[in-house]
Design an enzyme around this catalytic site. Sequence first.
Site, PDB file in Angstrom:
ATOM      1  N   ASP A   1       0.866  -1.160   0.000  1.00 44.47           N
ATOM      2  CA  ASP A   1       0.000   0.000   0.000  1.00 44.47           C
ATOM      3  C   ASP A   1       0.913   1.222   0.000  1.00 44.47           C
ATOM      4  O   ASP A   1       2.043   1.165   0.467  1.00 44.47           O
ATOM      5  CB  ASP A   1      -0.893  -0.014   1.244  1.00 44.47           C
ATOM      6  CG  ASP A   1      -1.718   1.245   1.348  1.00 44.47           C
ATOM      7  OD1 ASP A   1      -2.488   1.535   0.424  1.00 44.47           O
ATOM      8  OD2 ASP A   1      -1.573   1.954   2.371  1.00 44.47           O
TER       9      ASP A   1
ATOM     10  N   ASP B   1      -0.008   5.052   0.730  1.00 43.76           N
ATOM     11  CA  ASP B   1      -0.221   6.082   1.755  1.00 43.76           C
ATOM     12  C   ASP B   1      -0.331   5.470   3.152  1.00 43.76           C
ATOM     13  O   ASP B   1      -1.168   4.618   3.390  1.00 43.76           O
ATOM     14  CB  ASP B   1      -1.483   6.883   1.439  1.00 43.76           C
ATOM     15  CG  ASP B   1      -1.418   7.511   0.062  1.00 43.76           C
ATOM     16  OD1 ASP B   1      -0.482   8.290  -0.177  1.00 43.76           O
ATOM     17  OD2 ASP B   1      -2.286   7.196  -0.782  1.00 43.76           O
TER      18      ASP B   1
END
Length: 188
Positions: free
Chosen positions: A10, A12
């Site tokens: 992922d 952020d």
Amino acid sequence: MSGKKAVFLDKDGTLIRDVPYNADPSKVELLHGVASGLRQLSNKGYLFFIVTNQAGVAKGYFKEEALTAVEHKLQLLLHQSGIALSGFYYCPHHPQGVVAAYAKACHCRKPMPGMLFDAATRHGLSLAQSWMVGDILDDIEAGNRAGCRTVLVDGTASERVQISGGYRRPSYIADNFKEAANLIVKNT
């Protein structure tokens, strides 16, 4: 088992500072421990793929094309740290979006595993030998649904209290990315 092994990441809150709906490359900065953790995993033969929901496109906060500059900045930061990124996958959709072309449910938006399946098909990856690392349970669910092992990076313990069974249960929990990398190496 055939296929290459990967770590799906992922973006952020996992690799970079979480700035909501950010499409400004000047605000992209690696979190502490990410570069050294990725180098450690690279030395073990892992390929790296970003898999990120980008609902800001569907919500009209920025155009899809803006993600190119964000990807380039992330590629640059990783390259400067001696790390190669093998792919950058994003989902621009959201069911409650205001931009008609992107306002829909889809198979690529995490917690669905579409981005992981797409990367695995395109790059000959073994999902059973791969990992998903993220900071929210939607990341964990996507990784588990794809057949990967998973690490929840949850330094504030905010997601841990929401863990339930099934697809939303991570294989491991780490306080930071460096700890996540250590867990992957130890459990490979």
